[in-house]
Design a protein around this motif. Structure first.
Motif, short mmCIF file in Angstrom:
data_model
loop_
_atom_site.label_atom_id
_atom_site.label_comp_id
_atom_site.label_asym_id
_atom_site.label_seq_id
_atom_site.Cartn_x
_atom_site.Cartn_y
_atom_site.Cartn_z
N GLY A 281 0.81 -1.21 0.00
CA GLY A 281 0.00 0.00 0.00
C GLY A 281 0.85 1.26 0.00
N GLY A 282 2.18 1.11 0.16
CA GLY A 282 3.08 2.24 0.05
C GLY A 282 3.42 2.97 1.33
N GLU A 283 2.83 2.59 2.48
CA GLU A 283 3.16 3.28 3.73
C GLU A 283 4.60 2.98 4.16
OE1 GLU A 283 1.09 4.06 8.01
OE2 GLU A 283 1.11 1.98 7.33
N GLU A 284 5.32 4.03 4.56
CA GLU A 284 6.69 3.87 5.03
C GLU A 284 6.71 3.82 6.55
OE1 GLU A 284 9.62 6.21 2.17
OE2 GLU A 284 7.82 7.36 2.69
N VAL A 285 7.47 2.88 7.11
CA VAL A 285 7.63 2.76 8.55
C VAL A 285 9.11 2.53 8.88
CG1 VAL A 285 5.29 1.87 8.96
CG2 VAL A 285 7.19 0.28 8.67
N LEU A 286 9.49 2.97 10.06
CA LEU A 286 10.82 2.70 10.59
C LEU A 286 10.66 1.75 11.77
CD1 LEU A 286 12.22 6.35 10.78
CD2 LEU A 286 12.32 4.75 8.86
N LYS A 287 11.34 0.63 11.74
CA LYS A 287 11.39 -0.31 12.87
C LYS A 287 12.73 -0.07 13.54
CE LYS A 287 8.56 -3.01 13.52
NZ LYS A 287 7.33 -2.93 14.32
N ILE A 288 12.69 0.33 14.81
CA ILE A 288 13.89 0.81 15.50
C ILE A 288 14.07 0.12 16.84
CG2 ILE A 288 14.87 2.83 16.67
CD1 ILE A 288 13.75 4.57 14.49
N MET A 289 15.33 -0.16 17.19
CA MET A 289 15.72 -0.58 18.53
C MET A 289 16.66 0.48 19.08
SD MET A 289 17.44 -4.09 19.94
CE MET A 289 15.90 -4.84 20.43
N TRP A 290 16.55 0.78 20.38
CA TRP A 290 17.39 1.82 20.96
C TRP A 290 17.99 1.37 22.28
CZ3 TRP A 290 15.43 3.00 25.69
CH2 TRP A 290 14.05 2.85 25.89
N LEU A 291 19.13 2.01 22.61
CA LEU A 291 19.80 1.88 23.91
C LEU A 291 19.97 3.28 24.48
CD1 LEU A 291 22.69 -0.59 23.08
CD2 LEU A 291 20.79 -1.05 24.61
N LEU A 292 19.46 3.51 25.67
CA LEU A 292 19.62 4.79 26.34
C LEU A 292 20.59 4.59 27.50
CD1 LEU A 292 17.07 7.43 27.32
CD2 LEU A 292 18.51 6.46 29.11
#
Length: 153
Positions: free
Chosen positions: A106-117
């Motif tokens: 469908g064209g939707e853009e997403v970012l799948k992210i992992m983070w360390l704080l």
């Protein structure tokens, strides 16, 4: 009739292949599942970028301020991996983010992210509580979205 069906199947297959190769563009305005907003600049020739991040959540009582981000994107991929760092303006902590930019059906853009704080602690004996880890999903904010970054959050 058989050739019509074959042509239809071929067209559907080529359409699916084209959709799977849509390029995900990291630059732009994004909002995550917790309500945090970020804006990422255009990539330079090496994949470097900068931007601004305004978190919606914090473990500090300080007023949350917009903070700068700096990172790199792996160049030459339709759905690239990337990483960036935010040194928070309102606390003694730094977060590193790694992820991938995806184009959904469908064209939707997403970012799948992992983070360390990593937050500042007063001694090595408190090191055990200094690092947090998590994941977020960011969705591109389009022109006209009420949550889109317009320069004033």
């Amino acid at each position: 009739m058989g050739s019509v069906a074959l042509c239809l199947l071929l067209a559907l297959g080529l359409g699916a292949l084209a959709a799977s190769r849509e390029k995900c563009v990291l630059s732009g305005a994004w909002r995550n599942d917790l309500g945090s907003n970020m804006t990422i600049s255009a990539m330079d020739a090496t994949g470097g970028f900068s931007g601004l991040y305004l978190t919606a959540v914090s473990a500090t009582n300080a007023t949350i301020l917009e903070s700068s981000l700096k990172g790199f994107q792996h160049m030459g991929q339709a759905q690239p991996t990337f990483g960036f760092t935010v040194t928070w303006n309102f606390s003694d902590s730094t977060t590193v983010f790694v992820g991938q930019c995806f184009v959904l059906p469908g064209g939707e853009e997403v970012l799948k992210i992992m983070w360390l704080l990593r937050e500042l602690v007063d001694s090595p004996s408190n090191d055990w509580k200094a690092t947090r880890v998590g994941t977020n999903t960011f969705i591109r904010q389009r022109v006209g979205d009420s949550t889109r970054h317009d320069g004033a959050w």
